[in-house]
Design a protein around this motif. Structure first.
Motif, short mmCIF file in Angstrom:
data_model
loop_
_atom_site.label_atom_id
_atom_site.label_comp_id
_atom_site.label_asym_id
_atom_site.label_seq_id
_atom_site.Cartn_x
_atom_site.Cartn_y
_atom_site.Cartn_z
N ARG A 182 -45.75 -39.87 -35.54
CA ARG A 182 -44.40 -40.42 -35.65
C ARG A 182 -44.24 -41.65 -34.75
NH1 ARG A 182 -40.19 -35.98 -34.39
NH2 ARG A 182 -38.83 -37.80 -34.62
N ARG A 331 -54.64 -39.50 -44.88
CA ARG A 331 -53.54 -38.82 -45.59
C ARG A 331 -53.92 -37.38 -45.91
NH1 ARG A 331 -49.41 -41.22 -47.90
NH2 ARG A 331 -50.51 -43.22 -48.06
N ARG A 334 -53.51 -35.15 -43.00
CA ARG A 334 -52.11 -34.78 -42.81
C ARG A 334 -51.72 -33.67 -43.80
NH1 ARG A 334 -48.23 -33.13 -39.98
NH2 ARG A 334 -46.13 -33.77 -40.60
N ASP A 363 -45.45 -31.58 -49.55
CA ASP A 363 -44.77 -31.83 -48.28
C ASP A 363 -45.06 -33.24 -47.77
OD1 ASP A 363 -43.67 -29.31 -48.25
OD2 ASP A 363 -45.19 -28.44 -46.92
N GLU A 364 -46.33 -33.67 -47.88
CA GLU A 364 -46.70 -35.00 -47.40
C GLU A 364 -46.01 -36.09 -48.22
OE1 GLU A 364 -48.63 -38.68 -46.70
OE2 GLU A 364 -48.71 -37.65 -48.63
N LYS A 366 -43.03 -36.13 -49.07
CA LYS A 366 -41.71 -36.35 -48.48
C LYS A 366 -41.79 -37.33 -47.31
CE LYS A 366 -40.55 -31.62 -49.80
NZ LYS A 366 -40.32 -30.23 -49.32
N GLU A 367 -42.99 -37.47 -46.72
CA GLU A 367 -43.20 -38.42 -45.63
C GLU A 367 -43.62 -39.79 -46.14
OE1 GLU A 367 -44.74 -35.01 -42.45
OE2 GLU A 367 -46.08 -36.63 -43.07
N SER A 368 -44.51 -39.82 -47.12
CA SER A 368 -44.96 -41.10 -47.69
C SER A 368 -45.50 -40.92 -49.10
CB SER A 368 -46.01 -41.75 -46.78
OG SER A 368 -47.09 -40.87 -46.57
#
Length: 397
Positions: A182, A331, A334, A363-364, A366-368
């Motif tokens: 982050r 990625r 992650r 889920d990932e 939702k981040e990118s």
């Protein structure tokens, strides 16, 4: 309104952006006292006095929340702000005079001896470090806008980082690894590829004392802590020591990953991305994740040509080329972290099952988001939220 100043004129005269002034209005730090019938903002003399206080306090290192507290305090006044600012300027002038004196001595020494003592150079460099203007006016304006837009989330992140610092949390813990990612994302949003801003920020944090660092209220100790956390994260990912495959993947998941690797080797790619995991899942029709995907109309036959479309096919490598096991992309690493979190949270599993991998991909996203979710959502028009709901419902049965 002849004595009032338009927002555009105020922005030009102060070097601030209109966007920054809008943000100050939005958070209640500086709201213009007047608006015309069209809603245009106009600032009077009292507004401009307040803006002077804000800018002075910002340069002195106050956060926007701290500035708001100061402005709301009846004991705080413009003369106090001006005096604080004057004291800082006097310090800078004194440093500049010292630097000029030392540079003059070096110049005279060069004229007479054509050489200069190393100690004199070191003293001059020390003074430059103390008195240098870390950011240009243009850089300050850019950072002011970017920081104002994200200050709340940035301060929350720094608070979480300091909490882990105080607890002495291991750098290899999932919590610190997430904070490191982050922090990197936050720094990237501030710097946005501008090397000069990166260099200025690094120089400022390294050369100032912790109590003097003001940009973003990020003290040197926090900066050093995150550098170590990022270094350990990078080292762990590079060596893949964060992902002991035989310990965190179930046999079924190891089989899925092998199938995904086989699909990548067929087009001569030497890494496992999210698209490889998706292909691996679809190539194995025995796992729960594949059954949910098939029910939604997603099959290996439909996805495989789309992966080839976006990745292409690399030239055939020399004979004997077979880099197995293939490394995971950043990625994918992650996704694996998120899958492990899902595994532990759902039934307290100690191993990642294939369905956890699919949840990790969702889920990932939702981040990118990577190629797997792009293919599912954009190419195959799949509703990812519905897919997640269906998968969780099936897993709970």
């Amino acid at each position: 309104m002849t004595d009032l100043v338009k927002i555009g004129d105020l922005a030009k005269r102060t070097g601030l952006s209109i966007r920054t002034l809008h943000y100050y209005d939005q958070i209640g730090l500086l709201s213009p006292s007047h608006r015309n019938s069209a809603g245009h903002r106009f600032y009077d003399s009292q507004d401009i006095i307040q803006l002077q206080q804000i800018l002075s306090l910002r340069q002195l290192g106050f956060s926007l929340d701290e500035i708001r507290d100061c402005l709301q305090s009846p004991e705080f006044s413009l003369p106090q702000v001006i005096e604080l600012h004057r004291a800082r300027v006097r310090e800078q002038i004194a440093l500049s005079r010292t630097l000029l004196k030392r540079l003059n001595a070096i110049a005279q020494e060069l004229e007479t001896t054509h050489a200069v003592a190393v100690e004199n150079l070191i003293e001059a460099m020390e003074t430059i470090s103390m008195s240098g203007q870390y950011f240009t006016t243009e850089q300050q304006a850019v950072l002011e806008t970017r920081f104002s837009e994200h200050e709340t989330e940035w301060q929350a992140l720094l608070s979480q980082i300091r909490t882990e610092m105080d607890k002495g949390t291991d750098f290899n813990s999932p919590d610190v690894r997430i904070l490191a990612r982050r922090w990197l994302a936050g720094m990237k949003s501030f710097i946005q590829g501008d090397h000069s801003i990166y260099a200025s920020l690094t120089r400022m944090v390294q050369q100032e004392e912790p109590t003097a660092v003001s940009w973003g209220r990020m003290d040197a100790a926090t900066f050093e802590y995150m550098l170590k956390a990022v270094s350990m994260l990078t080292l762990g990912e590079t060596t893949e020591s964060l992902i002991p495959r035989d310990k965190i993947f179930s046999p079924a998941t190891q089989h899925v990953l092998q199938l995904g690797e086989d699909a990548m080797l067929q087009i001569y790619f030497d890494f496992i991305g999210t698209e490889a995991i998706l292909l691996g899942l679809l190539a194995d029709d025995t796992n729960l994740a594949t059954q949910v995907l098939n029910t939604a109309g997603i099959t290996f036959t439909a996805v495989q040509p789309l992966v080839t479309k976006w990745l292409g096919v690399r030239p055939q490598p020399p004979a004997g080329w077979h880099p197995s096991p293939l490394p995971f992309t950043g990625r994918t690493k992650r996704v694996i972290e998120l899958a492990l979190d899902e595994a532990k949270g759902i039934g307290h599993h100690t191993h990642i099952e294939p369905e956890h991998l699919l949840l990790g991909i969702l889920d990932e996203h939702k981040e990118s988001g990577g190629l797997a979710t792009y293919i599912l959502q954009e190419e195959l028009s799949l509703d990812l939220s519905q897919l997640e709901q269906q998968l969780r419902a099936t897993m709970s049965q």
